[in-house]
Design an enzyme around this catalytic site. Structure first.
Site, PDB file in Angstrom:
ATOM      1  N   ASP A   7       0.847  -1.192   0.000  1.00 47.31           N
ATOM      2  CA  ASP A   7       0.000   0.000   0.000  1.00 47.31           C
ATOM      3  C   ASP A   7       0.881   1.240   0.000  1.00 47.31           C
ATOM      4  O   ASP A   7       2.003   1.204   0.492  1.00 47.31           O
ATOM      5  CB  ASP A   7      -0.902  -0.003   1.233  1.00 47.31           C
ATOM      6  CG  ASP A   7      -2.047   0.987   1.085  1.00 47.31           C
ATOM      7  OD1 ASP A   7      -2.461   1.255  -0.067  1.00 47.31           O
ATOM      8  OD2 ASP A   7      -2.520   1.503   2.112  1.00 47.31           O
TER       9      ASP A   7
ATOM     10  N   GLU B 226      -3.545  -1.774  -4.578  1.00 51.16           N
ATOM     11  CA  GLU B 226      -4.845  -1.167  -4.777  1.00 51.16           C
ATOM     12  C   GLU B 226      -4.936  -0.664  -6.208  1.00 51.16           C
ATOM     13  O   GLU B 226      -3.945  -0.192  -6.760  1.00 51.16           O
ATOM     14  CB  GLU B 226      -4.970   0.018  -3.826  1.00 51.16           C
ATOM     15  CG  GLU B 226      -6.267   0.066  -3.072  1.00 51.16           C
ATOM     16  CD  GLU B 226      -6.274   1.256  -2.128  1.00 51.16           C
ATOM     17  OE1 GLU B 226      -7.343   1.814  -1.911  1.00 51.16           O
ATOM     18  OE2 GLU B 226      -5.196   1.622  -1.623  1.00 51.16           O
TER      19      GLU B 226
ATOM     20  N   ASP C  88      -1.061   2.095   7.615  1.00 49.00           N
ATOM     21  CA  ASP C  88      -0.639   1.622   6.294  1.00 49.00           C
ATOM     22  C   ASP C  88      -0.350   0.115   6.308  1.00 49.00           C
ATOM     23  O   ASP C  88      -0.636  -0.591   5.343  1.00 49.00           O
ATOM     24  CB  ASP C  88       0.615   2.374   5.829  1.00 49.00           C
ATOM     25  CG  ASP C  88       0.372   3.873   5.773  1.00 49.00           C
ATOM     26  OD1 ASP C  88      -0.764   4.276   5.447  1.00 49.00           O
ATOM     27  OD2 ASP C  88       1.306   4.642   6.060  1.00 49.00           O
TER      28      ASP C  88
END
Ligand SMILES: [Zn+2]
Length: 361
Positions: free
Chosen positions: A143, A227, A309
């Site tokens: 991420d 993502e 995160d």
């Protein structure tokens, strides 16, 4: 500004004829450079025009010889030794960094470019790659971090390189320095060049860290889940720090795209509705909200306390869609590695030539 349906736009060949005529007149400086460079530029222009007319792309921009020196591409007698490269018309040129360009691969072309008074050469080669082995190890999620460039579900963090903080102060100083110089003065030009040099150093430092990070991931993880962020939307960000983070993230996912193909790993993009930041990576409870200012994830259901995160990266590693994605061939997957791969110039190693003669343009 669409052409009349019966009027034809000039092709690269027409333009070349026109250019040869102009060379005899006021463009005689063109005789000093390899004929490949303008030919290739005309071919680029033809593509730009056809994109404009047929694919609704923007109208091609005029490129100034002085302002947009940019780059040129050469074909023909090119050879590579560890510390030097031979370019058509120009001859052997010593390289500042050695050992980057593959010297045994078949060479297609070279692209020479200039940034902040440094010259770079990128060599486009064709190389047969061995069928890669799928790396062992667990599936990881990656991420983008709030303070770091990226966070991996196994706890690895790609920090913004430390030196950048020092550069940041220096950049500020150089920017102020530039603003004080009189317009059109040679001191102003010098100040602008110093700023451009440091800006490039900053960009290269960050890029180097990103290159090492993405290579490490693609070589050691069988599946990497990220993502599916719309990079185009992110780029609209006007805050400098966010804009840089967006650009870095765009670069990380671009590199993971081709490196996973090279090294036998698979890149998977989790769909954007998956609540990776709001979900607890231990019990699966999904929060209503997870505002940006909250740096730590607290789970009310199971009591988990984790870095925001890291929690998101762990959720990505557990994205339920992974299994489904792996059954079908995916872009960036292991299925597409058998054929020889043409390395785009950017990925084959761009080498600094040091300060070179300006007459090349
Ligand atoms: Zn929980």
């Amino acid at each position: 500004m669409l052409p009349h349906p019966r009027l034809k736009t000039p092709t690269a060949v027409d333009l070349h004829r026109e250019l040869v005529r102009l060379k005899e007149g006021k463009l005689s400086w063109l005789y000093e450079v390899s004929k490949c460079a303008p030919q290739e530029a005309l071919r680029d222009l033809e593509v730009a025009f056809s994109n404009f007319f047929e694919h609704h792309a923007g109208f091609p921009n005029f490129k100034s010889r002085k302002r947009d020196a940019g780059s040129f591409t050469l074909y023909g007698a090119i050879s590579v030794h560890p510390g030097e490269v031979r370019l058509p018309r120009i001859g052997w040129v010593r390289l500042k960094e050695r050992g980057y360009i593959p010297s045994r691969a078949h060479i297609n072309s070279v692209t020479v470019s200039e940034r902040a008074k440094r010259w770079y050469v990128a060599v486009n080669v064709v190389e047969e790659r061995k069928e890669p082995m799928i790396p062992p190890g667990p599936i990881v999620g990656v991420d983008r971090g709030l303070n770091s460039l990226a966070v991996v579900s196994d706890g690895t963090v790609l920090e913004n390189p430390r030196v950048l903080r020092r550069y940041g102060r220096k950049l500020k100083h150089l920017r102020r320095n530039l603003s004080r110089k009189r317009k059109g003065s040679s001191n102003r030009r010098k100040a602008r060049e110093a700023l451009a040099r440091l800006n490039m150093k900053v960009a290269n430092t960050r890029l180097d860290a990103i290159q090492k990070f993405t290579t490490m991931l693609a070589k050691t993880k069988p599946v990497i889940v990220v993502e599916d962020l719309d990079v185009k939307n992110m780029m609209g960000n006007h805050h400098l720090a966010r804009a840089i983070a967006d650009a870095a993230w765009g670069e990380i996912s671009r590199q993971l795209g081709y490196k996973t193909r090279w090294y036998g790993s698979t890149l998977v993009k989790a769909d954007r509705w998956y609540p990776s930041t709001k979900r607890c990576s231990r019990c699966g409870q999904v929060k209503e909200e997870m505002p940006l200012r909250e740096r730590v994830f607290h789970c009310e259901a199971c009591g988990l306390v984790a870095d925001r995160d890291l929690n998101a990266a762990r959720n990505l590693a557990e994205w339920p869609g992974v299994a489904r994605t792996l059954e079908t061939p995916v872009e960036g997957g292991v299925q597409s590695t058998a054929k020889p791969l043409i390395q785009p110039p950017d990925e084959s190693g761009t080498i600094s030539l040091g300060r070179g003669p300006r007459r090349w343009m």
